[in-house]
Design a protein around this motif. Structure first.
Motif, mmCIF file in Angstrom:
data_model
loop_
_atom_site.group_PDB
_atom_site.id
_atom_site.type_symbol
_atom_site.label_atom_id
_atom_site.label_comp_id
_atom_site.label_asym_id
_atom_site.label_seq_id
_atom_site.Cartn_x
_atom_site.Cartn_y
_atom_site.Cartn_z
ATOM 1 N N UNK A 114 -2.373 -4.308 -10.678
ATOM 2 C CA UNK A 114 -1.314 -4.257 -9.662
ATOM 3 C C UNK A 114 0.141 -4.760 -10.241
ATOM 4 N N UNK A 125 -6.570 -10.634 -2.474
ATOM 5 C CA UNK A 125 -5.310 -9.574 -3.245
ATOM 6 C C UNK A 125 -3.998 -10.117 -3.275
ATOM 7 N N UNK A 126 -3.577 -10.681 -2.078
ATOM 8 C CA UNK A 126 -2.236 -11.403 -2.047
ATOM 9 C C UNK A 126 -2.151 -12.292 -2.752
ATOM 10 N N UNK A 150 -7.970 -5.942 -11.610
ATOM 11 C CA UNK A 150 -7.455 -5.715 -10.342
ATOM 12 C C UNK A 150 -5.911 -6.381 -10.504
ATOM 13 N N UNK A 165 -10.865 -10.657 1.529
ATOM 14 C CA UNK A 165 -10.482 -9.629 0.521
ATOM 15 C C UNK A 165 -9.125 -9.447 0.576
ATOM 16 N N UNK A 171 -5.954 -0.317 -2.233
ATOM 17 C CA UNK A 171 -7.213 -0.280 -3.116
ATOM 18 C C UNK A 171 -8.300 -1.109 -2.593
ATOM 19 N N UNK A 172 -7.997 -1.826 -1.378
ATOM 20 C CA UNK A 172 -9.284 -2.624 -0.762
ATOM 21 C C UNK A 172 -9.663 -2.288 0.733
ATOM 22 N N UNK A 230 -12.679 0.338 1.921
ATOM 23 C CA UNK A 230 -13.622 -0.191 2.716
ATOM 24 C C UNK A 230 -13.689 0.233 4.543
ATOM 25 N N UNK A 276 -0.517 -2.089 -1.674
ATOM 26 C CA UNK A 276 -1.444 -2.287 -2.925
ATOM 27 C C UNK A 276 -2.852 -2.550 -2.023
ATOM 28 N N UNK A 285 3.058 -15.566 -7.242
ATOM 29 C CA UNK A 285 1.471 -15.241 -7.425
ATOM 30 C C UNK A 285 0.950 -14.922 -8.419
ATOM 31 N N UNK A 302 -0.787 -8.994 -5.174
ATOM 32 C CA UNK A 302 -0.630 -7.385 -4.619
ATOM 33 C C UNK A 302 0.215 -7.251 -3.466
ATOM 34 N N UNK A 303 0.704 -6.302 -3.174
ATOM 35 C CA UNK A 303 1.765 -6.138 -1.976
ATOM 36 C C UNK A 303 0.800 -5.660 -1.024
ATOM 37 N N UNK A 314 -13.740 -8.976 -4.822
ATOM 38 C CA UNK A 314 -13.295 -8.026 -4.106
ATOM 39 C C UNK A 314 -14.570 -6.893 -4.188
#
Ligand SMILES: Nc1ncnc2c1ncn2[C@@H]1O[C@H](COP(=O)(O)OP(=O)(O)OP(=O)(O)O)[C@@H](O)[C@H]1O
Ligand SMILES: [Mg+2]
Lengths: 289, 261
Positions: B118, A175-176, B114, A171, A188-189, A193, A184, B91, A180-181, B104
């Motif tokens: 972001x 994101x990365x 998502x 996950x 968010x994730x 969870x 973040x 990215x 996403x930082x 996710x």
């Protein structure tokens, strides 16, 4: 063609043996718990009543209720929670989500594990030195709770880190890879969870401090104080210390009284556990992967 | 950078890329020019460095502290290893699809937007804008009709094929230029593989796609150019129909005919 060979027979006997052994161990484990609870209920049950919970101790603590101690323990645990949760969770987030894997991080992790092994009396002395004297909080709920908080921080950190690490790495990578930082990703994730695990772990750990005596004895808990605390700067009675005092320090206490106090104390801890487990199941049922 | 370069036909250009995991060298002098808007496949035996190369094109490798890279990688004319490059932008423009679908643990809708969220900062995105993004991304990956009635269900409930399509869809709203795919079909059954291949084929033109595969038939069917790697080196890079029919290199021929790994 398919009948059992000697080897099959032998394996089956060995299998039965081990199974029996493990079962016996499990039973041995449960026996003390059952015995403790039944003795407590048998001996302490009769003194329990609404009055017992909601009145002060009287006649030099040989009669009456436990209200100030009950309230005091709630104060102590709550303030300890408020102090240790934000710090512990933040530290765990740093260690698990940000810290590079180098010798410093490993050293910190090692220190945390070792900190969890420091005897509570040592924490008590630290609490006196740091909070009562140096920060001039005096003997107060604040000093006692902070001492409890320091004592539980390592386990809070470990419990939180375990919940964070139960979130699959895939996950985070997803994101990365979308740019996403770290923050973040966490917000968010990772946190959504792991929050159920974090909260339940933390509540479980901190509720155990309800039973601690040494760390609060010199820092904020009083032997006998028939008033309710008004703020965190007051001293307070506490269940654990009260139990210690009426069991060992006060002559002429009827036998049922300490058992009653112990029963209430253990019920409080079990109730906290039950709440946190129910809470976990509730949050679990909402998440799926 | 000169803007003239930014419109050239080369999407990814590498020069003398060498990469080490600690002391182990995984890439040797990789020189590649990958054309813009086309599908390029990468083939080669296990461990030859395909994944390593892919991961250095969006700089995800360097998260492992012990990786060292030399040489240059330019994407759309910009050196992505230049000191002033913002990783988040890299990215954003270079999306990645993994071997195992990794949606996710959010709703289908939230998965698709998502990346967009972001990259939108604190701006409140109007619902209509989100709805449009979701629909257009899901249409592009041929998933709209199957999921349009359950956008609020968990993405993890989808079949693997649908999950993989979703993982492609969620890259699209931020308008990437390059899509890197590391064996995107290897966790899927033949039908799913076919569906995802078809989708990748449709995305050609709008995106530059670099796809790693172990499946010769797939490389042949679903790519326009093909790169063969061996032991960290590029052995041959040619149009797919050429490399499969008249490979110039003996090792390529051996590999294509299944004579090793
Ligand atoms: N994180 C890592 N640390 C150290 N060595 C690595 C790492 N990742 C890959 N390698 C090594 O680098 C070489 C290239 O690996 P890579 O994963 O890029 O191969 P690949 O071509 O993608 O293989 P496959 O087809 O099996 O996916 C291998 O020898 C591998 O052992
Ligand atoms: Mg690989």
């Amino acid at each position: 063609m398919f009948e059992a060979s000697d080897l099959n027979e032998r394996n089956r006997r060995v299998e039965r043996l081990w199974r029996l052994l493990f079962l016996v161990m499990t039973v041995l484990l449960i026996v003390p718990v059952v015995v403790i609870l039944s003795v407590l209920i048998h001996k302490g049950g009769p003194v329990l009543s609404i009055d017992f919970l909601f009145t002060e101790p009287v006649q030099g603590m040989t009669a009456g209720g436990i209200f100030p101690a009950l309230v005091g323990t709630v104060w102590l645990v709550t303030v300890a929670l408020l102090a240790s949760v934000p710090i512990g969770v933040a530290a765990a987030l740093y260690l698990s989500e940000y810290a590079p894997d180098n010798w410093l991080t490993r050293a910190i992790n090692l220190a945390i594990i070792n900190l969890a092994g420091v005897p509570s009396i040592v924490h008590a002395l630290f609490g006196v030195g740091a909070f009562v004297l140096f920060f001039r909080f005096g003997t107060s709920i604040l000093a006692a709770s902070l001492t409890l908080a320091i004592m539980t921080l390592p386990v809070v950190i470990v419990a939180t880190r375990e919940s964070l690490q139960a979130v699959p790495q895939a996950f985070r990578e997803a994101c990365w890879n979308m740019g996403a930082t770290r923050w973040q990703t966490i917000r968010r994730v990772v946190l959504p969870n792991s929050i159920s695990g974090i909260l339940t772990g933390v509540i479980l750990e901190v509720s155990r401090t309800a039973g601690e005596t040494a760390p609060i004895m010199f820092t904020g808990a009083a032997f006998f104080l028939p008033f309710l605390p008004q703020s965190v700067y007051d001293q307070t009675m506490a269940m654990s210390l009260h139990l210690f005092v009426i069991s060992t320090q006060v002559p002429g206490v009827p036998e049922a009284l300490p058992f009653g106090v112990a029963l209430v104390l253990i019920s409080m801890v079990l109730a906290m556990n039950a709440i946190s487990i129910a809470f976990r199941m509730h949050l679990r049922s909402k998440k799926k992967w | 950078m000169a803007s003239a370069e930014a419109v050239s036909d080369i999407a990814i250009e590498t020069r003398q890329v060498n990469l080490w995991y600690g002391t182990f060298q995984a890439l040797f002098d990789v020189d590649l020019q990958i054309p813009r808007g086309r599908i390029t496949s990468m083939i080669g035996p296990s461990g030859c460095g395909k994944t390593t190369f892919l991961r250095s094109v969006n700089r995800i490798n360097e998260r492992l502290g012990y990786v060292r890279t030399t040489g240059s990688i330019e994407v759309l004319g910009y050196d992505i290893y230049a000191p002033d490059v913002e990783l988040v932008q890299v990215r954003k423009r270079i999306g990645m699809v993994f071997q195992r679908p990794n949606p996710l643990p959010l709703s289908i809708r939230d998965n698709v937007v998502f990346g967009y969220r972001v990259h939108s900062g604190r701006r409140k995105i109007p619902q209509t804008e989100l709805d449009e993004l979701v629909e257009s991304a899901l249409r592009q990956v041929l998933l709209w009709d199957t999921v349009k009635d359950r956008l609020d269900r968990q993405a993890t409930e989808l079949s693997l094929e649908e999950q993989q399509k979703l993982c492609i869809a969620r890259l699209l709203p931020v308008k990437p230029a390059v899509l890197l795919m590391d064996e995107p079909c290897s966790a899927l059954d033949p039908k799913g593989t076919e569906a995802v291949e078809e989708l990748i084929w449709q995305l050609r033109g709008d995106y530059t796609i670099l796809i790693v595969t172990h499946n010769m038939a797939q490389a042949r069917r679903a790519s326009e150019e093909c790169i063969f790697m061996l032991l960290g080196k590029v052995v041959e890079h040619a149009p797919t129909d050429e490399i499969f029919v008249t490979p110039r290199n003996q090792e390529t021929a051996d590999y294509i005919e299944g004579r090793y790994g």
